[in-house]
Design an enzyme around this catalytic site. Structure first.
Site, PDB file in Angstrom:
ATOM      1  N   ASP A 133     -23.630   9.938 -33.024  1.00 22.69           N
ATOM      2  CA  ASP A 133     -23.590   8.992 -34.124  1.00 22.69           C
ATOM      3  C   ASP A 133     -22.696   7.819 -33.729  1.00 22.69           C
ATOM      4  O   ASP A 133     -21.591   8.005 -33.210  1.00 22.69           O
ATOM      5  CB  ASP A 133     -23.039   9.679 -35.370  1.00 22.69           C
ATOM      6  CG  ASP A 133     -22.873   8.726 -36.526  1.00 22.69           C
ATOM      7  OD1 ASP A 133     -23.870   8.431 -37.188  1.00 22.69           O
ATOM      8  OD2 ASP A 133     -21.735   8.260 -36.746  1.00 22.69           O
ATOM      9  N   ALA A 134     -23.169   6.602 -33.962  1.00 25.26           N
ATOM     10  CA  ALA A 134     -22.442   5.408 -33.526  1.00 25.26           C
ATOM     11  C   ALA A 134     -21.061   5.308 -34.176  1.00 25.26           C
ATOM     12  O   ALA A 134     -20.091   4.890 -33.522  1.00 25.26           O
ATOM     13  CB  ALA A 134     -23.260   4.157 -33.834  1.00 25.26           C
TER      14      ALA A 134
ATOM     15  N   ASP B 120     -27.960  -2.781 -32.070  1.00 29.14           N
ATOM     16  CA  ASP B 120     -29.425  -2.802 -32.198  1.00 29.14           C
ATOM     17  C   ASP B 120     -29.869  -1.574 -32.982  1.00 29.14           C
ATOM     18  O   ASP B 120     -30.654  -0.756 -32.511  1.00 29.14           O
ATOM     19  CB  ASP B 120     -30.054  -2.819 -30.801  1.00 29.14           C
ATOM     20  CG  ASP B 120     -31.562  -3.032 -30.843  1.00 29.14           C
ATOM     21  OD1 ASP B 120     -32.045  -3.500 -31.884  1.00 29.14           O
ATOM     22  OD2 ASP B 120     -32.235  -2.721 -29.846  1.00 29.14           O
TER      23      ASP B 120
ATOM     24  N   ASP C 185     -34.886   2.418 -26.796  1.00 25.22           N
ATOM     25  CA  ASP C 185     -36.142   2.051 -26.129  1.00 25.22           C
ATOM     26  C   ASP C 185     -35.913   1.380 -24.778  1.00 25.22           C
ATOM     27  O   ASP C 185     -36.843   1.188 -23.997  1.00 25.22           O
ATOM     28  CB  ASP C 185     -36.983   1.143 -27.017  1.00 25.22           C
ATOM     29  CG  ASP C 185     -36.191  -0.044 -27.563  1.00 25.22           C
ATOM     30  OD1 ASP C 185     -35.392  -0.632 -26.809  1.00 25.22           O
ATOM     31  OD2 ASP C 185     -36.388  -0.390 -28.740  1.00 25.22           O
TER      32      ASP C 185
ATOM     33  N   ASP D 219     -27.262   6.240 -28.548  1.00 26.02           N
ATOM     34  CA  ASP D 219     -28.425   6.432 -29.418  1.00 26.02           C
ATOM     35  C   ASP D 219     -28.439   7.879 -29.890  1.00 26.02           C
ATOM     36  O   ASP D 219     -28.351   8.797 -29.072  1.00 26.02           O
ATOM     37  CB  ASP D 219     -29.728   6.101 -28.682  1.00 26.02           C
ATOM     38  CG  ASP D 219     -30.895   5.914 -29.649  1.00 26.02           C
ATOM     39  OD1 ASP D 219     -31.320   6.914 -30.259  1.00 26.02           O
ATOM     40  OD2 ASP D 219     -31.376   4.789 -29.789  1.00 26.02           O
TER      41      ASP D 219
ATOM     42  N   GLN E  89     -36.008  11.926 -36.869  1.00 23.40           N
ATOM     43  CA  GLN E  89     -36.952  10.939 -37.352  1.00 23.40           C
ATOM     44  C   GLN E  89     -38.348  11.230 -36.815  1.00 23.40           C
ATOM     45  O   GLN E  89     -38.535  12.088 -35.954  1.00 23.40           O
ATOM     46  CB  GLN E  89     -36.525   9.538 -36.910  1.00 23.40           C
ATOM     47  CG  GLN E  89     -36.407   9.398 -35.406  1.00 23.40           C
ATOM     48  CD  GLN E  89     -35.514   8.259 -34.986  1.00 23.40           C
ATOM     49  OE1 GLN E  89     -35.247   7.330 -35.748  1.00 23.40           O
ATOM     50  NE2 GLN E  89     -35.022   8.304 -33.766  1.00 23.40           N
TER      51      GLN E  89
ATOM     52  N   HIS F  12     -35.215  -9.606 -28.375  1.00 22.44           N
ATOM     53  CA  HIS F  12     -34.184  -9.086 -27.479  1.00 22.44           C
ATOM     54  C   HIS F  12     -33.427 -10.171 -26.719  1.00 22.44           C
ATOM     55  O   HIS F  12     -32.257  -9.965 -26.359  1.00 22.44           O
ATOM     56  CB  HIS F  12     -34.804  -8.076 -26.506  1.00 22.44           C
ATOM     57  CG  HIS F  12     -35.195  -6.793 -27.163  1.00 22.44           C
ATOM     58  ND1 HIS F  12     -36.493  -6.508 -27.525  1.00 22.44           N
ATOM     59  CD2 HIS F  12     -34.452  -5.733 -27.569  1.00 22.44           C
ATOM     60  CE1 HIS F  12     -36.535  -5.322 -28.111  1.00 22.44           C
ATOM     61  NE2 HIS F  12     -35.323  -4.827 -28.153  1.00 22.44           N
TER      62      HIS F  12
END
Length: 515
Positions: free
Chosen positions: A352-353, A370, A298, A318, A244, A274
């Site tokens: 990958d989730a 998230d 993040d 992530d 990305q 959050h």
């Protein structure tokens, strides 16, 4: 054949392979550009591939009109591919920043067709030239096509594993254009005895080379200024990773992160996002110890979890390692997340989730989802019944999970489809939404094996926004954001989103097209 003819024929085969590599790189580059700037990856890749192949067909048909001076024609084609292809990404970003809406899409489709047509002209000319210098037609056709197909594989691999992650989309276009130009210049030199107006070709080639050289070294810096027009605040960090494009902006004390142009958070109000995301499932779960965060690179969700004493382990999954690295290195992000990802109990996994959940053998007391909105196929699978079933199967009996679920105001049917999809797994659900100035009204879905009583949810850690009194109020929705979506006077029954029927993407595109 003579030695000279043999050398020329071998050069033709090499040229066909190299221009094929360049053609494939341009083809997938245009798909990536469309996906990034225009959204909907499958749609953009489908359109660019279709237009490119159609252009190749048109180009192949036009090639029969080239009756003489085959090498001169080939050189002209390569000059055009080098210049137009090299400038393509640069112009696309410029148009997205300055041109009227929709013109960037028109340009992308037009340049895709033109480059496809030029690519379609190349191979027939090379086949005929090889035949002209003494190679039998069946051999010249087979060898040129072999070079073309083999070059296609190499081009695809180079783009995925080298050009895009190492150079980005702007520099890649200029470099690949320079390769096309190099092929033209080699052919110009090798067949110089057949070329008329040699000096003119050299001058034109030199001018194109200077343009591509300047673009290679200064194109990204200029595009940086173009992109600044797309963001309200000054850009302080920009990079393109293998997954990305990351942009961080800052104006006075407000720091914002964007992924592929979509806002991820604003430091001025991210706590309003959050705190519900983290503290509501923590309040629902019984004695949570083992926590899973999907996304959240993040570090802001992890920061909220650090308020709890006695946690055993936090696993954060992530896909993009650069997001986590940035969160741990950029002073502005580090101040925001308070170094949460550097704590000993935090274990970061870059995977990958969906794959992670398939391979995991653990149960989690709290799962916090998230992830970015479901605006493409790779993200859509993380909003399906199959994925939520995996989460349910890894959720401890007294556990809870919270899913960020886009806006019930801007994307009402999307929000309630996500809710329905989670409920279809057999979990009890409760719906929440909160006003976040930088985002608007944003929704969450809380899921649990146990029934959820919002009156009993208590937050026992320090917060800036969330309180016990306000929690029940977050479950009330206005008429225009209610699940009873009406169409032509009748209520629409929302179906769960699945891998087989990924209708959520279409709903998402329709919902957000006017925002």
């Amino acid at each position: 054949m003579s030695d000279i003819a043999t050398r020329k024929s071998k050069t033709i085969y090499w040229a066909s392979g190299i221009v094929s590599i360049c053609g494939i790189i341009f083809e997938v580059l245009f798909g990536a550009l469309g996906s990034y700037i225009l959204g909907d990856g499958v749609k953009q890749y489908t359109l660019t591939i279709s237009l490119f192949l159609t252009g190749m067909g048109v180009g192949a048909s036009l090639s029969e009109k080239v009756m003489k001076d085959l090498i001169s024609a080939f050189i002209k084609v390569e000059f055009a591919v080098a210049l137009l292809g090299g400038l393509s990404s640069f112009i696309m970003f410029a148009m997205s920043a300055f041109a009227p809406a929709g013109s960037d899409a028109l340009f992308l489709y037009l340049i895709t067709f033109i480059i496809g047509a030029l690519t379609g002209i190349e191979l027939p000319i090379l086949i005929r030239k090889a035949n002209e210098i003494g190679v039998e037609l069946n051999k010249s056709t087979a060898r040129v096509l072999f070079s073309d197909y083999a070059g296609g594989l190499i081009g695809g691999l180079l783009f995925v594993f080298y050009f895009r992650p190492e150079m980005g989309m702007v520099k890649s276009a200029f470099v690949v254009g320079a390769i096309n130009l190099s092929v033209a210049l080699v052919m110009l030199w090798l067949f110089r005895n057949e070329i008329r107006h040699m000096v003119g070709y050299v001058i034109i080639g030199s001018i194109i080379g200077l343009i591509l050289l300047a673009g290679t070294f200064f194109g990204e810096e200029t595009v940086y200024r173009f992109e600044q027009k797309l963001y309200k605040d000054p850009i302080i960090h920009m990079e393109e990773t293998a997954y990305q494009r990351i942009v961080v902006t800052k104006d006075q004390s407000d720091v914002r992160m964007f992924l592929n142009g979509a806002l991820q958070f604003s430091s001025s109000d991210e706590y309003r996002y959050h705190e519900p995301l983290v503290h509501l499932p923590m309040a629902q779960a019984e004695n949570p110890k083992n926590i899973l965060i999907l996304g959240g690179g993040d570090g802001l969700a992890a920061r909220e979890l650090m308020k709890y004493k006695g946690l055993d382990k936090i696993t954060l999954v992530d896909l993009d390692p650069r997001v986590v690295e940035l969160a741990n290195q950029n002073v502005h992000l580090l101040n925001l997340n308070e170094g949460a990802l550097k704590r000993d109990i935090v274990h970061v996994v870059h995977q990958d989730a969906f794959e992670f959940m398939e391979e995991s053998h653990q149960w989690y007391d709290v799962i916090i989802v998230d992830l970015p909105d479901p605006n493409n196929e790779s993200l859509n699978k993380l909003y399906t019944k199959e994925f939520y079933s995996l989460l349910r199967n890894h959720l401890s009996p007294n556990g809870a999970m919270m899913v960020q679920s886009t806006s019930p105001v801007f994307a009402t049917s999307v929000y309630w489809t996500i809710s329905e999809t989670i409920a279809s797994t057999g979990l009890h659900t409760e719906n929440f939404h909160v006003d976040i100035p930088s985002f608007g009204n944003w929704g969450f879905v809380l899921g649990s094996r146990e029934k959820i009583n919002t009156d009993k949810l208590q937050v026992n850690v320090p917060t800036r926004f969330l309180s016990d009194d306000i929690i029940p109020a977050l479950t009330f929705f206005g008429k225009d954001e209610d699940e009873k979506i009406m169409k032509n006077g009748e209520q629409v029954n929302l179906e769960p989103n699945t891998l087989i029927r990924p209708h959520l993407i279409e709903k998402y595109e329709q919902a957000w097209k006017n925002y």
